[in-house]
Design an enzyme around this catalytic site. Structure first.
Site, PDB file in Angstrom:
ATOM      1  N   LYS A  52       0.844  -1.204   0.000  1.00  0.00           N
ATOM      2  CA  LYS A  52       0.000   0.000   0.000  1.00  0.00           C
ATOM      3  C   LYS A  52       0.876   1.250   0.000  1.00  0.00           C
ATOM      4  O   LYS A  52       0.601   2.209  -0.722  1.00  0.00           O
ATOM      5  CB  LYS A  52      -0.905   0.017   1.246  1.00  0.00           C
ATOM      6  CG  LYS A  52      -2.011  -1.035   1.234  1.00  0.00           C
ATOM      7  CD  LYS A  52      -2.629  -1.185   2.629  1.00  0.00           C
ATOM      8  CE  LYS A  52      -3.572  -2.371   2.698  1.00  0.00           C
ATOM      9  NZ  LYS A  52      -3.990  -2.691   4.075  1.00  0.00           N
ATOM     10  N   GLN A  96      -3.837  -1.114  10.543  1.00  0.00           N
ATOM     11  CA  GLN A  96      -3.805  -2.437   9.920  1.00  0.00           C
ATOM     12  C   GLN A  96      -4.349  -3.481  10.894  1.00  0.00           C
ATOM     13  O   GLN A  96      -3.872  -3.606  12.024  1.00  0.00           O
ATOM     14  CB  GLN A  96      -2.358  -2.772   9.495  1.00  0.00           C
ATOM     15  CG  GLN A  96      -2.207  -4.080   8.749  1.00  0.00           C
ATOM     16  CD  GLN A  96      -2.878  -4.088   7.376  1.00  0.00           C
ATOM     17  OE1 GLN A  96      -2.932  -3.081   6.681  1.00  0.00           O
ATOM     18  NE2 GLN A  96      -3.402  -5.235   6.995  1.00  0.00           N
ATOM     19  N   ASP A 119     -10.856   3.292   6.029  1.00  0.00           N
ATOM     20  CA  ASP A 119     -11.492   1.981   5.843  1.00  0.00           C
ATOM     21  C   ASP A 119     -13.011   2.043   6.018  1.00  0.00           C
ATOM     22  O   ASP A 119     -13.696   1.069   5.716  1.00  0.00           O
ATOM     23  CB  ASP A 119     -10.928   0.977   6.858  1.00  0.00           C
ATOM     24  CG  ASP A 119      -9.703   0.254   6.330  1.00  0.00           C
ATOM     25  OD1 ASP A 119      -9.636   0.014   5.115  1.00  0.00           O
ATOM     26  OD2 ASP A 119      -8.817  -0.078   7.142  1.00  0.00           O
TER      27      ASP A 119
END
Ligand code: NDP
Length: 305
Positions: A52, A96, A119
């Protein structure tokens, strides 16, 4: 059977984002900033974060990775989140998951500024999604819909069966499919007669985490098969039974192969299917970059209006 080429569509999306950021650089509003926090040394998480970060940098995003040891206290992690909340150069924050054992995930996530929740997992953002009152969606579900849209697959009226009810994939995606006028059945480990439900599905989305779990006999002819699962196999017997020839070759070289939750033989019965790898994985990363840009634009609009 038509392969839904997530890698190709993701590359096209990334290229558009790169161009848009190049244009933004010529303005005075700055560039999008993404901060990723990773705790511990889980190799899969490390690999995802590194990928990413590299892609974000390539697009011109101001990307930074904040690494914390798994012995870090919850307080230090929360303070790191708070400092990104206050940093005007950071528009999007990703923590994460999964966090190492012992961390209370929701206690921690709730400290994140919902405006920077890239997210879209925070309760307010998932709530707005349920109400169909948002334009920014969780990355993996957004990747699934963007891929279906890229191939102009009409969802209205489809009998969709979603297998897996995590807050990361299954629950938001079931709502998003419902908002797009599919008729959705959300299945999980306690579902009775899963095979019977799957056999009636026009669209199957699998997010289970069990290699080759959905077999050809569970799939109706011409169904659309979307495989979110990413399973890493290290046993030769399993690799031969469950992986494509190209993954079998990868196994010979690297000792590990990747496969999805839908058995590869089921694809022959489908109208459309996603490969693993090269399907939803790259689309998820593309949507992360897309969301980062959207959050930046939203913030800039608020500041200039
Ligand atoms: P979770 O482990 O959080 O959820 C798995 C779900 O599968 C649960 O709802 C579980 O049911 C259900 N399940 C487990 N066994 C069965 C069964 N026998 N029959 C029916 N349902 C079952 O996983 P995630 O949602 O986080 O991830 C799922 C998969 O997707 C993983 O392989 C993950 O690596 C992959 N993934 C891929 C991404 C990508 O970018 N391609 C992004 C995110 C995830 P119950 O709730 O009852 O336990």
């Amino acid at each position: 059977m038509i392969l839904l080429d997530g890698k190709k569509i993701a590359d096209e999306i990334l290229e558009k984002i790169k161009k848009e950021i190049e244009t933004l650089k010529k303005t005075t509003y700055g560039i999008p900033g993404l901060a990723v926090i990773i705790v511990g040394s889980n190799p899969a998480s490390q690999a995802y974060v590194s990928k990413k970060h590299k892609i974000a940098l390539r697009l011109g995003i101001n990307s930074r990775v904040s690494e914390l040891d798994e012995k870090t206290s919850q307080e230090i992690l929360v303070n790191r989140i708070k400092s990104f909340n206050q940093d005007n150069h950071v528009h999007a924050v990703l923590i994460q998951l999964p966090l190492p054992d012992g961390f209370k995930t929701w206690e921690i996530l709730n400290h994140l500024d919902p405006e920077k929740d890239v997210d879209r997992f925070l309760p307010i953002n998932l709530g707005n999604l349920l109400l169909n009152r948002t334009e920014i969606y969780p990355c993996t579900p957004a990747g699934v819909l963007a891929l279906l849209d890229a191939y102009q697959i009409e969802l209205r009226g489809l009998n969709a069966v979603m297998v897996g009810r995590s807050f990361i994939v299954g629950k938001p995606l079931a709502s998003m499919l419902t908002n797009r006028n599919a008729t959705v059945t959300l299945c999980h480990s306690q579902t009775k007669d899963l095979a019977g439900l799957l056999r009636q599905a026009d669209l199957i989305v699998a997010a289970i985490g069990k290699a080759g779990f959905i077999t050809p006999d569970m799939v109706k002819k011409d169904a659309i098969l979307i495989d979110v699962g990413q399973n890493f196999l290290t046993q030769a017997g399993e690799v031969i039974r469950l992986c494509t020839p190209s993954q079998q070759k990868r196994f010979e070289k690297k000792g590990v192969a990747i496969t999805g939750d839908i058995h590869i033989d089921a694809f022959k019965k489908s109208s459309y299917y996603t490969p693993v790898p090269g399907g939803i994985g790259p689309m998820t990363v593309a949507m992360l970059m897309h969301n980062t840009l959207q959050l930046f634009k939203r913030k800039t609009r608020q500041e200039t209006s």
